[in-house]
Design a protein around this motif. Sequence first.
Motif, PDB file in Angstrom:
ATOM      1  N   ALA A 237      13.685  -7.438 -14.559  1.00 35.84           N
ATOM      2  CA  ALA A 237      15.036  -8.210 -14.879  1.00 35.84           C
ATOM      3  C   ALA A 237      15.526  -8.283 -13.177  1.00 35.84           C
ATOM      4  O   ALA A 237      16.261  -9.320 -12.867  1.00 35.84           O
ATOM      5  N   ALA A 238      15.508  -7.326 -12.505  1.00 39.27           N
ATOM      6  CA  ALA A 238      16.046  -7.288 -10.957  1.00 39.27           C
ATOM      7  C   ALA A 238      15.236  -8.322 -10.324  1.00 39.27           C
ATOM      8  O   ALA A 238      15.748  -9.025  -9.623  1.00 39.27           O
ATOM      9  N   THR A 239      13.897  -8.374 -10.627  1.00 36.13           N
ATOM     10  CA  THR A 239      12.921  -9.527  -9.984  1.00 36.13           C
ATOM     11  C   THR A 239      13.539 -11.229 -10.261  1.00 36.13           C
ATOM     12  O   THR A 239      13.817 -11.707  -9.384  1.00 36.13           O
ATOM     13  N   ASP A 240      13.864 -11.282 -11.452  1.00 35.34           N
ATOM     14  CA  ASP A 240      14.315 -12.377 -11.647  1.00 35.34           C
ATOM     15  C   ASP A 240      15.787 -12.843 -11.318  1.00 35.34           C
ATOM     16  O   ASP A 240      16.093 -13.785 -10.587  1.00 35.34           O
TER      17      ASP A 240
ATOM     18  N   ASP B 274      26.525  -5.869 -11.315  1.00 32.98           N
ATOM     19  CA  ASP B 274      26.949  -4.526 -11.356  1.00 32.98           C
ATOM     20  C   ASP B 274      26.135  -3.876 -12.496  1.00 32.98           C
ATOM     21  O   ASP B 274      25.768  -2.845 -12.422  1.00 32.98           O
ATOM     22  N   GLU B 275      26.092  -4.710 -13.700  1.00 36.71           N
ATOM     23  CA  GLU B 275      25.411  -4.069 -14.772  1.00 36.71           C
ATOM     24  C   GLU B 275      23.940  -3.658 -14.474  1.00 36.71           C
ATOM     25  O   GLU B 275      23.467  -2.857 -14.818  1.00 36.71           O
ATOM     26  N   LEU B 276      23.238  -4.674 -13.808  1.00 38.67           N
ATOM     27  CA  LEU B 276      21.742  -4.565 -13.498  1.00 38.67           C
ATOM     28  C   LEU B 276      21.698  -3.482 -12.333  1.00 38.67           C
ATOM     29  O   LEU B 276      20.833  -2.570 -12.415  1.00 38.67           O
ATOM     30  N   TRP B 277      22.662  -3.453 -11.543  1.00 40.53           N
ATOM     31  CA  TRP B 277      22.752  -2.369 -10.446  1.00 40.53           C
ATOM     32  C   TRP B 277      22.682  -1.054 -11.268  1.00 40.53           C
ATOM     33  O   TRP B 277      21.907  -0.126 -10.811  1.00 40.53           O
ATOM     34  N   ARG B 278      23.606  -0.693 -12.226  1.00 45.94           N
ATOM     35  CA  ARG B 278      23.826   0.487 -12.682  1.00 45.94           C
ATOM     36  C   ARG B 278      22.309   0.966 -13.474  1.00 45.94           C
ATOM     37  O   ARG B 278      21.898   2.198 -13.490  1.00 45.94           O
ATOM     38  N   ARG B 279      21.828  -0.214 -14.103  1.00 40.58           N
ATOM     39  CA  ARG B 279      20.510   0.231 -14.771  1.00 40.58           C
ATOM     40  C   ARG B 279      19.418   0.536 -13.606  1.00 40.58           C
ATOM     41  O   ARG B 279      18.610   1.513 -13.967  1.00 40.58           O
ATOM     42  N   MET B 280      19.428  -0.020 -12.785  1.00 40.42           N
ATOM     43  CA  MET B 280      18.348   0.407 -11.665  1.00 40.42           C
ATOM     44  C   MET B 280      18.840   1.510 -11.003  1.00 40.42           C
ATOM     45  O   MET B 280      18.089   2.526 -10.866  1.00 40.42           O
ATOM     46  N   ALA B 281      20.132   1.963 -10.657  1.00 40.38           N
ATOM     47  CA  ALA B 281      20.316   3.183 -10.017  1.00 40.38           C
ATOM     48  C   ALA B 281      20.186   4.406 -10.990  1.00 40.38           C
ATOM     49  O   ALA B 281      20.004   5.616 -10.686  1.00 40.38           O
ATOM     50  N   SER B 282      20.200   4.274 -12.323  1.00 37.14           N
ATOM     51  CA  SER B 282      20.032   5.294 -13.264  1.00 37.14           C
ATOM     52  C   SER B 282      18.397   5.435 -13.451  1.00 37.14           C
ATOM     53  O   SER B 282      18.233   6.482 -13.862  1.00 37.14           O
ATOM     54  N   THR B 283      17.534   4.325 -13.202  1.00 38.08           N
ATOM     55  CA  THR B 283      16.100   4.555 -13.246  1.00 38.08           C
ATOM     56  C   THR B 283      15.320   4.764 -12.112  1.00 38.08           C
ATOM     57  O   THR B 283      14.415   5.273 -12.085  1.00 38.08           O
ATOM     58  N   LEU B 284      15.776   4.292 -10.780  1.00 38.09           N
ATOM     59  CA  LEU B 284      15.182   4.235  -9.610  1.00 38.09           C
ATOM     60  C   LEU B 284      15.804   5.089  -8.646  1.00 38.09           C
ATOM     61  O   LEU B 284      17.005   5.319  -8.487  1.00 38.09           O
ATOM     62  N   SER B 285      15.096   5.674  -7.807  1.00 43.30           N
ATOM     63  CA  SER B 285      15.450   6.443  -6.539  1.00 43.30           C
ATOM     64  C   SER B 285      15.883   5.392  -5.469  1.00 43.30           C
ATOM     65  O   SER B 285      15.772   4.032  -5.573  1.00 43.30           O
ATOM     66  N   THR B 286      16.861   5.634  -4.638  1.00 39.53           N
ATOM     67  CA  THR B 286      17.356   4.799  -3.484  1.00 39.53           C
ATOM     68  C   THR B 286      16.164   4.266  -2.837  1.00 39.53           C
ATOM     69  O   THR B 286      16.082   2.908  -2.583  1.00 39.53           O
TER      70      THR B 286
ATOM     71  N   GLY C 190       0.816  -1.237   0.111  1.00 38.44           N
ATOM     72  CA  GLY C 190       0.023  -0.134   0.002  1.00 38.44           C
ATOM     73  C   GLY C 190       0.911   1.350   0.092  1.00 38.44           C
ATOM     74  O   GLY C 190       0.147   2.300  -0.272  1.00 38.44           O
ATOM     75  N   LYS C 191       2.166   1.399   0.483  1.00 41.91           N
ATOM     76  CA  LYS C 191       2.721   2.402   0.623  1.00 41.91           C
ATOM     77  C   LYS C 191       4.064   2.484  -0.205  1.00 41.91           C
ATOM     78  O   LYS C 191       4.953   3.222   0.025  1.00 41.91           O
ATOM     79  N   ASN C 192       4.365   1.628  -0.990  1.00 43.30           N
ATOM     80  CA  ASN C 192       5.616   1.289  -1.753  1.00 43.30           C
ATOM     81  C   ASN C 192       5.724   2.563  -2.758  1.00 43.30           C
ATOM     82  O   ASN C 192       4.821   3.040  -3.113  1.00 43.30           O
ATOM     83  N   THR C 193       6.867   2.962  -2.922  1.00 46.10           N
ATOM     84  CA  THR C 193       7.234   3.875  -3.787  1.00 46.10           C
ATOM     85  C   THR C 193       7.514   3.599  -5.292  1.00 46.10           C
ATOM     86  O   THR C 193       7.385   4.421  -6.336  1.00 46.10           O
ATOM     87  N   LEU C 194       7.206   2.131  -5.663  1.00 47.88           N
ATOM     88  CA  LEU C 194       7.243   1.851  -7.131  1.00 47.88           C
ATOM     89  C   LEU C 194       5.700   2.042  -7.629  1.00 47.88           C
ATOM     90  O   LEU C 194       4.861   2.187  -6.924  1.00 47.88           O
ATOM     91  N   PRO C 195       5.623   2.378  -8.996  1.00 44.27           N
ATOM     92  CA  PRO C 195       4.322   2.635  -9.464  1.00 44.27           C
ATOM     93  C   PRO C 195       3.604   1.338  -9.475  1.00 44.27           C
ATOM     94  O   PRO C 195       4.162   0.214  -9.551  1.00 44.27           O
ATOM     95  N   LEU C 196       2.158   1.505  -9.105  1.00 40.78           N
ATOM     96  CA  LEU C 196       1.342   0.604  -8.843  1.00 40.78           C
ATOM     97  C   LEU C 196       1.429  -0.775  -9.821  1.00 40.78           C
ATOM     98  O   LEU C 196       1.579  -1.984  -9.661  1.00 40.78           O
ATOM     99  N   LYS C 197       1.375  -0.302 -11.112  1.00 46.39           N
ATOM    100  CA  LYS C 197       1.379  -1.123 -12.465  1.00 46.39           C
ATOM    101  C   LYS C 197       2.702  -2.086 -12.471  1.00 46.39           C
ATOM    102  O   LYS C 197       2.626  -3.179 -12.529  1.00 46.39           O
TER     103      LYS C 197
ATOM    104  N   GLN D  57      13.231   3.722  -4.011  1.00 43.30           N
ATOM    105  CA  GLN D  57      12.581   2.428  -4.961  1.00 43.30           C
ATOM    106  C   GLN D  57      13.422   1.131  -5.216  1.00 43.30           C
ATOM    107  O   GLN D  57      12.873  -0.029  -5.141  1.00 43.30           O
ATOM    108  N   ILE D  58      14.715   1.444  -5.019  1.00 43.67           N
ATOM    109  CA  ILE D  58      15.616   0.195  -5.150  1.00 43.67           C
ATOM    110  C   ILE D  58      15.169  -0.434  -3.962  1.00 43.67           C
ATOM    111  O   ILE D  58      15.190  -1.888  -3.948  1.00 43.67           O
ATOM    112  N   ILE D  59      15.074   0.020  -2.685  1.00 40.20           N
ATOM    113  CA  ILE D  59      14.922  -0.781  -1.572  1.00 40.20           C
ATOM    114  C   ILE D  59      13.446  -1.298  -1.683  1.00 40.20           C
ATOM    115  O   ILE D  59      13.171  -2.380  -1.037  1.00 40.20           O
ATOM    116  N   ASP D  60      12.581  -0.728  -2.002  1.00 43.27           N
ATOM    117  CA  ASP D  60      11.224  -1.273  -2.168  1.00 43.27           C
ATOM    118  C   ASP D  60      11.172  -2.379  -3.094  1.00 43.27           C
ATOM    119  O   ASP D  60      10.368  -3.453  -3.213  1.00 43.27           O
TER     120      ASP D  60
END
Length: 195
Positions: free
Chosen positions: A122-125, A135-147, A59-66, A149-152
């Motif tokens: 990709a992060a889920t898998d 490291d490559e996926l981390w860079r993708r996450m860090a360039s797309t998501l806030s801190t 209910g309070k997750n910072t990720l988009p609902l969809k 959101q990454i924790i969420d």
Amino acid sequence: MPEETRLQPVDEADLQNKTLEALAPYRDQDGRIYAIWGTLAHHEDALRRFLVFGNHVLGKNTLPLKSRELMIVRIAARAQAAYEWDQHVRIARRAGLSDVEIMAAATGSWNELDQLDQVLLAATDSLIDGQRVDDELWRRMASTLSTQQIIDVLYTVGQYLTIATVINTLGVQPEGDLVLDLPRAEVATRKDPQA
């Protein structure tokens, strides 16, 4: 998953008032407590604590609902957790996702989904397969998501893998017919080579 339920949900009459209060928002359209929560009510103190965390993730997750729902249906498909699949297909549809989008996420064919969802899936898998991201996926996450959101992302995958484990171990059965067929395990684990 066992063919039969190994642990029946606790009867409401046997629950403490504080547990009934905590479960008030977790009822179906007929007012019944969802089977997953009724089953976990065999350990009422732990259930109440788990609901606090689950309320954040759902209910309070910072990720988009969809996006969050695409992650959850992916987890449910990979784990073959039919109960979780059915509940979250329903939520995903209410959030505006089409069955085509849901099945794309579930089967690993997400090239037509937006870039954010591709990164999240990709992060889920990666978290399912290795409990980490490279490291490559981390860079993708860090360039797309806030801190946050990454924790969420981590919390969402952890929460729903936990629920899938409960469902599959205790034999929590779907509450009626599935609204959308759960992809077979071999389809759900197939990864899109371009993902």
